[in-house]
Scaffold this active site. Structure first.
Site, PDB file in Angstrom:
ATOM      1  N   HIS A  49       0.818  -1.210   0.000  1.00  0.00           N
ATOM      2  CA  HIS A  49       0.000   0.000   0.000  1.00  0.00           C
ATOM      3  C   HIS A  49       0.854   1.265   0.000  1.00  0.00           C
ATOM      4  CE1 HIS A  49      -4.194  -1.630   1.110  1.00  0.00           C
ATOM      5  NE2 HIS A  49      -3.472  -2.592   0.552  1.00  0.00           N
ATOM      6  N   HIS A 107      -1.810 -12.494  -2.069  1.00  0.00           N
ATOM      7  CA  HIS A 107      -2.874 -13.110  -1.275  1.00  0.00           C
ATOM      8  C   HIS A 107      -2.514 -14.516  -0.813  1.00  0.00           C
ATOM      9  CE1 HIS A 107      -6.173 -10.219  -2.967  1.00  0.00           C
ATOM     10  NE2 HIS A 107      -5.215  -9.613  -2.292  1.00  0.00           N
TER      11      HIS A 107
END
Length: 739
Positions: A109, A271
């Protein structure tokens, strides 16, 4: 903050003594000073040209991060990060006993805001420390990750930037969990205040009003919602539509410079680790850091339900882990996604999540905190997009069959994600930099020949001026090369000589026909010199800048102000094979106020805002922008030779005539008949037409702050100062890409 209209309505009511309902927020805000933008919201905002002043930097003007970094014990830093990963804290325990997944999200992020269209965003500067990124919904609870890292940052001080540490943490986390990284580079210096970045038109978080009439994401944005890095994981506008999500993913990731294969690798690889958090209702969670009470000391999203963390954590509102081994590298994400059937359900927080239809899988995943508890693997709507989109699925199936290929693809994509905004490898620091020459780094060959001397420079300038090329042509060419640089992501610039190559040589703003004429003449000079000079060589990228310097010296001499334009050799010429034409095409200016160019069709902001945007991307101050535009007008350097704003009787000379004539009250300006984007200047007494101009020209007389600077350059004692300041600003732009 209150919406602009609410503030204005409240002020009007107060000023005219109209009865209003007492609102503590309105009264409080109206009792504080307001900006000029409050009163005149259409006024040109110059604040982007004042951000990141050295007065904000506690280390001072002389601080050099690259030099301080030489004192850093890299092995000790990475050892400290590795030890932290499994040193769980009682105030914020690690999921599955490892902070690796949390730090991967932190790194992702931090870097993932990067967007190719304007080069803004990315990990450089450590912008996640500041609002708004610090308080975006998508960055929920990452304030805890930074607090976990603070002891390490405190230990190493100025030798280790926050921006490097934020990326390093996730990369070390991957190594800790069994992934062999492709490489890592230090070299990101910290910012000390937030960037002025247009993140979208919305006035509330998670809103999305950013599609054009064709349903495409407006330029230059990269995310689909305010406050998100990419897309809503629950689906477009929160709707469980995997194919709609695939469209948004492809748009968002392509604007981050990722192709389909890199996109699948990043999503699947990322993920593989960790879990999502939606164990409690959202009303358990307090305000974001920017809105939290002072005693929270910059921490936000305080959870008042249960423990407030661990099995009671809520961040995204989606609960669960993607794989059965959330702290180990594996291909389980792909096998789960492709081989299981999924049904829609809801998390305890109410978020849309997908569970396996096969109930035997519902105890396949260990709980992150509760011993003995087992859970199903989960997928989001955005994950299912990889399964349902035909192109994404082909890649996912190939990766599942070829785990080594998958691992390599993720490693290289992660490296690109976390280094894309750093620019060329010359800015990289550290001992783990890959030797590979990657096309997205805009590689430039090493200079392996003797550089030209001062005597050669003088001779080359004379040869340039002896051609039939004019001052405006040479100035336009040098500017076209150097001004392609963006300080936002360190791409472009004169170095590399890509002005000779596609796509840059065909950009409309560069007037390809004229550019070809100039380059042909300069190539002849280069060829003759290199043939006779033996071990010495001059690159085209050097010669283009040198020719611009020669032209400016002549223009200043013709105006009666002799000046030496500084020049430093050492640029090299890249080849077409070293240029990613598709990626480099995104650097094409849709507007360049310095050349009085504006493409209304492709520009993503109004003409005056694009002027500030271009100046900001060049790292210019308000005076530097002002003097360069005034000088370029006097030099007759407009794109395609247009005469708008060339407010001088001696075009091609370097004088302050632009400012003198713009500010003269002898001229009356009016909108031009039939063209609202142009203005006609006529003599007040005779009525005769004198000049034409664009909004970019007239703003230097209309805007109070710009007029103040323009007056300084128009004064009778400022002609030499103007020339000196122009040369200094010009030299800055010509050397922005020299690292």
């Amino acid at each position: 903050m209150l919406p602009q209209k609410t503030k204005v309505a409240a002020l009007c009511a107060l000023l005219f003594a109209a009865p209003i309902v007492a609102d503590d927020r309105i009264i409080s805000e109206l009792s504080s000073p307001v900006s000029n933008q409050f009163w005149w919201p259409d006024q040109l905002d110059l604040s982007p040209l004042r951000d990141h002043e050295m007065r904000s930097n506690p280390y001072g003007d002389d601080f050099n991060y690259a030099e301080e970094f030489q004192n850093l014990d890299i092995e000790a830093v990475e050892k400290d990060v590795n030890e932290l990963l499994t040193s769980s804290k009682d105030w914020w325990p690690a999921d599955f006993g490892n902070y690796g997944p949390l730090f991967i999200r932190l790194s992702w992020h931090s870097a993932g805001t990067y967007r190719t269209i304007d080069g803004r965003g990315g990990a450089g500067g450590g912008q996640m420390r500041f609002d708004p990124l610090n308080s975006w919904p998508d960055n929920g609870n990452l304030d805890k990750a930074r607090r976990l890292l603070w002891p390490i940052k405190q230990k190493y001080g100025r030798a280790l930037s926050w921006s490097d540490l934020l990326v390093l943490a996730g990369t070390v986390g991957m190594k800790n969990m069994g992934f062999d990284i492709y490489g890592f580079a230090y070299g990101r210096a910290d910012d000390w205040e937030p960037d002025f970045v247009y993140w979208g038109p919305e006035v509330e978080m998670m809103a999305s009003y950013r599609m054009d009439k064709d349903g495409e994401l407006i330029r230059p944005l990269g995310a689909t919602h305010m406050g998100l890095i990419y897309v809503n994981p629950e689906g477009p506008m929160g709707k469980p539509d995997p194919m709609g999500s695939a469209k948004n993913i492809r748009t968002a990731f392509s604007r981050m410079a990722m192709d389909d294969e890199e996109t699948v690798a990043l999503i699947a690889g990322g993920h593989t680790f960790g879990k999502m958090h939606g164990a409690r209702k959202p009303d358990c969670v307090g305000k974001e850091p920017a809105a939290a009470d002072i005693e929270k000391q910059g921490q936000g999203w305080i959870n008042t339900c249960g423990k407030g963390h661990s099995e009671d954590t809520t961040t995204s509102g989606i609960e669960g882990a993607w794989t059965q081994t959330p702290t180990k590298w594996s291909s389980l994400y792909l096998s789960n996604l492709l081989n299981l059937e999924w049904e829609q359900t809801k998390s305890p927080a109410g978020g849309i999540v997908w569970h396996p239809k096969d109930k035997s899988m519902h105890e396949a995943v260990p709980d992150a905190h509760v011993d003995g508890k087992r859970n199903p693997p989960v997928m989001t709507t955005a994950d299912l997009a990889i399964k349902f989109d035909p192109e994404y699925r082909k890649i996912a199936e190939r990766f599942l069959k070829n785990p080594d290929e998958y691992k390599k693809a993720f490693g290289k994509a992660w490296y690109k994600l976390t280094h894309r905004d750093m620019g060329p490898k010359a800015r990289y620091l550290g001992n783990n930099i890959p030797k590979d020459e990657l096309i997205w780094q805009d590689p430039i060959p090493e200079v392996d020949y003797e550089q030209i001397t001062d005597k050669d420079i003088v001779a080359l300038k004379q040869q340039v001026l002896a051609t039939e090329l004019s001052v405006p042509q040479l100035v336009r060419t040098a500017w076209a090369a150097a001004s392609s640089h963006r300080v936002t992501d360190m791409r472009g610039g004169a170095n590399g000589g890509r002005l000779r190559l596609e796509p840059q040589k065909s950009w409309e703003v560069n007037n390809p026909q004229e550019l070809n004429k100039v380059l042909t003449a300069l190539e002849k000079i280069q060829s003759d010199f290199n043939e006779k000079a033996g071990d010495k060589q001059v690159s085209m990228s050097d010669l283009i800048v040198l020719a611009g310097a020669a032209a400016i010296e002549k223009a200043a001499q013709d105006a009666g102000h002799p000046v030496d334009v500084p020049f430093e050799a050492g640029r090299a010429d890249a080849t077409a094979a070293q240029t990613d034409a598709e990626s480099f095409a995104l650097l094409e200016p849709t507007a360049d106020a310095f050349r009085n160019y504006y493409n209304e069709t492709t520009s993503y902001r109004p003409v005056l805002e694009m002027m500030v945007d271009k100046a900001d991307q060049l790292g210019l101050t308000v005076p530097e922008m002002t003097v360069l535009i005034g000088g370029m007008r006097s030099l007759d350097a407009n794109a395609n030779g247009d005469k708008h704003g060339v407010l001088t009787d001696k075009p091609g000379t370097l004088s302050n005539d632009f400012f003198v004539n713009l500010l003269s009250m002898d001229t009356k300006w009016e909108k031009m008949d039939g063209n609202e984007a142009l203005y006609q200047g006529s003599d007040r007494k005779s009525g005769n037409n004198k000049w034409t101009a664009t909004p970019v020209d007239l703003i230097f007389g209309a805007n109070a702050e710009l007029r103040a600077v323009a007056e300084a350059y128009a004064s009778s004692d400022s002609d030499q100062m103007f020339v000196d300041h122009f040369v200094k600003a010009w030299h800055k732009v010509m050397n922005l890409d020299r690292f």
